[in-house]
Scaffold this motif. Structure first.
Motif, PDB file in Angstrom:
ATOM      1  N   GLY A  61      65.882  52.613  46.731  1.00 27.98           N
ATOM      2  CA  GLY A  61      64.638  53.204  46.232  1.00 27.98           C
ATOM      3  C   GLY A  61      63.859  52.249  45.351  1.00 27.98           C
ATOM      4  N   SER A  62      64.578  51.459  44.539  1.00 24.42           N
ATOM      5  CA  SER A  62      63.906  50.504  43.649  1.00 24.42           C
ATOM      6  C   SER A  62      63.201  49.410  44.444  1.00 24.42           C
ATOM      7  N   LEU A  63      63.876  48.891  45.473  1.00 16.93           N
ATOM      8  CA  LEU A  63      63.256  47.851  46.294  1.00 16.93           C
ATOM      9  C   LEU A  63      62.039  48.394  47.044  1.00 16.93           C
ATOM     10  N   PHE A  64      62.160  49.616  47.567  1.00 11.40           N
ATOM     11  CA  PHE A  64      61.045  50.237  48.270  1.00 11.40           C
ATOM     12  C   PHE A  64      59.878  50.488  47.315  1.00 11.40           C
ATOM     13  N   TYR A  65      60.211  50.974  46.127  1.00 16.30           N
ATOM     14  CA  TYR A  65      59.192  51.221  45.096  1.00 16.30           C
ATOM     15  C   TYR A  65      58.501  49.925  44.693  1.00 16.30           C
ATOM     16  N   GLN A  66      59.291  48.868  44.549  1.00 20.14           N
ATOM     17  CA  GLN A  66      58.734  47.580  44.153  1.00 20.14           C
ATOM     18  C   GLN A  66      57.709  47.096  45.176  1.00 20.14           C
ATOM     19  N   ARG A  67      58.016  47.282  46.452  1.00 16.99           N
ATOM     20  CA  ARG A  67      57.103  46.825  47.493  1.00 16.99           C
ATOM     21  C   ARG A  67      55.800  47.634  47.477  1.00 16.99           C
ATOM     22  N   LEU A  68      55.897  48.919  47.155  1.00 15.60           N
ATOM     23  CA  LEU A  68      54.705  49.760  47.129  1.00 15.60           C
ATOM     24  C   LEU A  68      53.866  49.570  45.871  1.00 15.60           C
ATOM     25  N   ILE A  69      54.536  49.373  44.727  1.00 18.03           N
ATOM     26  CA  ILE A  69      53.816  49.348  43.448  1.00 18.03           C
ATOM     27  C   ILE A  69      53.180  47.999  43.147  1.00 18.03           C
ATOM     28  N   SER A  70      53.734  46.913  43.716  1.00 16.66           N
ATOM     29  CA  SER A  70      53.267  45.572  43.383  1.00 16.66           C
ATOM     30  C   SER A  70      51.766  45.383  43.621  1.00 16.66           C
ATOM     31  N   PRO A  71      51.226  45.725  44.804  1.00 14.70           N
ATOM     32  CA  PRO A  71      49.777  45.550  44.993  1.00 14.70           C
ATOM     33  C   PRO A  71      48.943  46.456  44.101  1.00 14.70           C
ATOM     34  N   ARG A  72      49.508  47.605  43.725  1.00 13.99           N
ATOM     35  CA  ARG A  72      48.760  48.508  42.853  1.00 13.99           C
ATOM     36  C   ARG A  72      48.602  47.924  41.449  1.00 13.99           C
ATOM     37  N   TYR A  73      49.684  47.290  40.942  1.00 12.95           N
ATOM     38  CA  TYR A  73      49.577  46.685  39.620  1.00 12.95           C
ATOM     39  C   TYR A  73      48.722  45.422  39.646  1.00 12.95           C
ATOM     40  N   LYS A  74      48.715  44.744  40.780  1.00 12.94           N
ATOM     41  CA  LYS A  74      47.807  43.596  40.923  1.00 12.94           C
ATOM     42  C   LYS A  74      46.362  44.046  40.771  1.00 12.94           C
ATOM     43  N   ARG A  75      46.044  45.173  41.387  1.00 10.09           N
ATOM     44  CA  ARG A  75      44.695  45.725  41.271  1.00 10.09           C
ATOM     45  C   ARG A  75      44.390  46.140  39.829  1.00 10.09           C
ATOM     46  N   VAL A  76      45.402  46.677  39.127  1.00  9.24           N
ATOM     47  CA  VAL A  76      45.217  47.061  37.720  1.00  9.24           C
ATOM     48  C   VAL A  76      44.852  45.841  36.880  1.00  9.24           C
ATOM     49  N   ARG A  77      45.582  44.714  37.079  1.00  6.49           N
ATOM     50  CA  ARG A  77      45.306  43.514  36.285  1.00  6.49           C
ATOM     51  C   ARG A  77      43.919  42.961  36.596  1.00  6.49           C
ATOM     52  N   GLU A  78      43.517  43.020  37.869  1.00  3.41           N
ATOM     53  CA  GLU A  78      42.179  42.547  38.228  1.00  3.41           C
ATOM     54  C   GLU A  78      41.105  43.431  37.598  1.00  3.41           C
ATOM     55  N   ALA A  79      41.360  44.730  37.563  1.00  7.26           N
ATOM     56  CA  ALA A  79      40.397  45.649  36.951  1.00  7.26           C
ATOM     57  C   ALA A  79      40.288  45.413  35.449  1.00  7.26           C
ATOM     58  N   VAL A  80      41.414  45.090  34.802  1.00  6.50           N
ATOM     59  CA  VAL A  80      41.393  44.757  33.367  1.00  6.50           C
ATOM     60  C   VAL A  80      40.535  43.519  33.133  1.00  6.50           C
ATOM     61  N   GLY A  81      40.722  42.501  33.988  1.00  6.54           N
ATOM     62  CA  GLY A  81      39.936  41.277  33.847  1.00  6.54           C
ATOM     63  C   GLY A  81      38.459  41.534  34.045  1.00  6.54           C
ATOM     64  N   SER A  82      38.104  42.364  35.017  1.00  3.47           N
ATOM     65  CA  SER A  82      36.701  42.687  35.267  1.00  3.47           C
ATOM     66  C   SER A  82      36.083  43.436  34.093  1.00  3.47           C
ATOM     67  N   LEU A  83      36.832  44.376  33.534  1.00  5.51           N
ATOM     68  CA  LEU A  83      36.340  45.132  32.380  1.00  5.51           C
ATOM     69  C   LEU A  83      36.179  44.224  31.163  1.00  5.51           C
ATOM     70  N   SER A  84      37.149  43.358  30.923  1.00  4.06           N
ATOM     71  CA  SER A  84      37.068  42.423  29.792  1.00  4.06           C
ATOM     72  C   SER A  84      35.871  41.488  29.940  1.00  4.06           C
ATOM     73  N   SER A  85      35.634  41.030  31.167  1.00  2.84           N
ATOM     74  CA  SER A  85      34.495  40.149  31.424  1.00  2.84           C
ATOM     75  C   SER A  85      33.185  40.860  31.122  1.00  2.84           C
ATOM     76  N   ARG A  86      33.083  42.110  31.554  1.00  3.79           N
ATOM     77  CA  ARG A  86      31.865  42.875  31.299  1.00  3.79           C
ATOM     78  C   ARG A  86      31.642  43.079  29.807  1.00  3.79           C
ATOM     79  N   LEU A  87      32.702  43.425  29.068  1.00  2.00           N
ATOM     80  CA  LEU A  87      32.574  43.634  27.623  1.00  2.00           C
ATOM     81  C   LEU A  87      32.212  42.344  26.905  1.00  2.00           C
ATOM     82  N   GLU A  88      32.845  41.230  27.314  1.00  4.69           N
ATOM     83  CA  GLU A  88      32.558  39.939  26.681  1.00  4.69           C
ATOM     84  C   GLU A  88      31.109  39.546  26.896  1.00  4.69           C
TER      85      GLU A  88
END
Length: 474
Positions: A61-88
């Motif tokens: 279950g952990s390996l399966f979860y890791q494969r599913l969650i990885s692209p989602r957290y990548k999108r989260v980090r990109e969204a954080v960068g976009s928001l920070s850029s806009r605020l800056e």
């Protein structure tokens, strides 16, 4: 810039949180698992297998979860960068936003970036909210199986297990399995940290396109300051050609002015000289040596730049003037300040050269920042001086004072002066006029006026000497 700052702040903090908590929990779990397994299998290997029955399910279950969650957290980090850029951008451009009454428009864009971040987070949390309870349920089944089977053996007096061994077994299986309920949270933190690490190390490991040669040459001493642009062609990424056959020389000790309309390539040739970029074709030489054969540090050490976009650091006036020469004494700092017509202003301040100027020199006016930048370049005492719109932010009186001081400042040095204000380069030894990335006119001020070309048109526009025929097309 905002995305880079998000990497340096938020992403690094995410990695730190995992190393402080998650990694520590994983290490403790491994040690506990090895010790407990040794004891449990020693007491009853049958009951140990029952207790560890959920483990394959947890791992799969952990390996399966890791494969599913990885692209989602990548999108989260990109969204954080976009928001920070806009605020800056909004904080840095607050004056422009207010002057154009664009608060509502910018608030809408920040809201959109925030909602994108919120949706990315919700998309990731939705999966982790399912994963963690399932892991706990599987572990509870294993723990319950141990208690059920062990109690049966003891009550039926099968001789497989004693009461004391059941108590020991129950305690150890609980100590071993219960931390696995944290596995979901720990793996969740690991995936967040991995997404952050991928962005951060991706930035750190990005190779520089400008590198030192494996066996660099050295400039012959003393450095004379002879510069040659030999048929330079250059295009920015995905852009139109900026320099197309740029070809000229600067003799040692010569002062050359560069004029031309916006977009003619004036600032780009400075980037070539400092080797911030390499030309697509042609070469730039310094004292007869191709810049690509010299160490980047040596090139820039011998060039003093006064940029039109002045950047000052938080600190005192003295610290900023002595930025390139931290060991400079008070007398040297004051001499450089006088050369830039900055000394009298500094003396008018209560704390003089120890006055704090704030981040980016916010406590100084545009003209004062420009003069400080000139003083900083003078103190560097480089054989080549480059002035990129050095008088763009000063008033007419200060411009005149700086023009009068340019001759002693550049005495014995090669000077390249780029200016929109042609009065700044009027007395240069030579003036080069750029158009469409190449030199189209060359000569002294009076010669170029008589030529009645691009330079003459620019001069007439700035001096207000326009006839009706020049103002209105036929």
């Amino acid at each position: 810039m905002g995305e880079t700052m998000a990497m340096l702040n938020d992403d690094v903090n995410q990695i730190e949180r995992f190393l402080n908590t998650g990694f520590n929990e994983i290490l403790q779990l491994v040690v506990l698992f090895v010790f407990s397994s040794f004891v449990l299998f020693g007491v009853s290997w049958q009951l140990a297998l029952v207790g560890l029955m959920p483990l394959p399910m947890v791992l799969w279950g952990s390996l399966f979860y890791q494969r599913l969650i990885s692209p989602r957290y990548k999108r989260v980090r990109e969204a954080v960068g976009s928001l920070s850029s806009r605020l800056e951008n909004n904080i840095a451009g607050i004056l422009v936003i207010k002057s154009f009454t664009a608060e509502q428009f910018e608030s809408k864009r920040v809201k959109e970036a925030s909602e994108e971040y919120q949706q990315a987070n919700r998309h990731a949390i939705r999966l982790s909210a399912v994963y963690v309870p399932l892991i706990r349920m599987a572990i509870a089944i294993g723990f319950g199986g141990v208690l059920l089977l062990g109690s049966y053996w003891v009550l039926e007096d099968k001789g497989v297990l004693t009461v004391g061994e059941l108590v020991l077994f129950s305690m150890l299986i609980q100590r071993m399995l219960w931390p696995l309920t944290r596995m979901g949270v720990t793996l969740d933190e690991f995936e967040r940290a991995k997404a952050s690490a991928r962005r951060t190390f991706g930035l750190l490991e990005t190779p520089s396109k400008i590198v030192d040669p494996p066996d660099p040459d050295s400039l012959p001493l003393p450095v004379r300051g002879a510069i040659c642009f030999d048929q330079i062609h250059f295009t920015y990424h995905r852009g139109t050609p900026v320099l197309m056959g740029l070809d000229f020389m600067l003799s040692p000790g010569e002062t050359v002015g560069i004029a031309g309309a916006t977009g003619a390539g004036k600032s780009t040739l400075i980037k070539m000289l400092l080797r911030l970029y390499d030309p697509d074709r042609g070469c730039v030489t310094f004292d007869g040596i191709d810049l690509k054969q010299l160490e980047v540090r040596e090139i820039r050490h011998n060039i003093a730049l006064v940029s039109q976009d002045v950047y000052l650091f938080h600190g005192t006036i003295a610290e900023n003037i002595a930025y390139a020469s931290p060991q400079a004494g008070r007398e040297q700092i004051e001499r450089a300040s006088r050369s830039a017509q900055f000394h009298e202003f500094v003396l008018s301040l209560p704390e003089g050269y120890q006055t704090l100027i704030g981040e980016r020199g916010i406590r100084l006016s545009g003209g004062q920042r420009q003069r400080l930048s000139i003083a900083r370049a003078v103190l560097k005492d480089a054989p080549v001086m480059v002035f990129d719109e050095a008088t763009s932010s000063v008033d007419s009186e200060t411009e005149r004072a700086i023009q009068e001081s340019l001759m002693p400042i550049t005495q014995g040095r090669t000077a390249l002066i780029i200016a929109h204000r042609l009065s700044t380069i009027r007395h240069a030894d030579r003036i080069l006029v750029l158009n469409q990335g190449k030199v189209v006119e060359e000569g002294h001020h009076n010669d170029l006026i008589e030529l009645n070309g691009i330079y003459a048109d620019l001069w007439h526009v700035q001096s207000g000497d326009l006839t009706p025929e020049k103002i209105l097309p036929n």
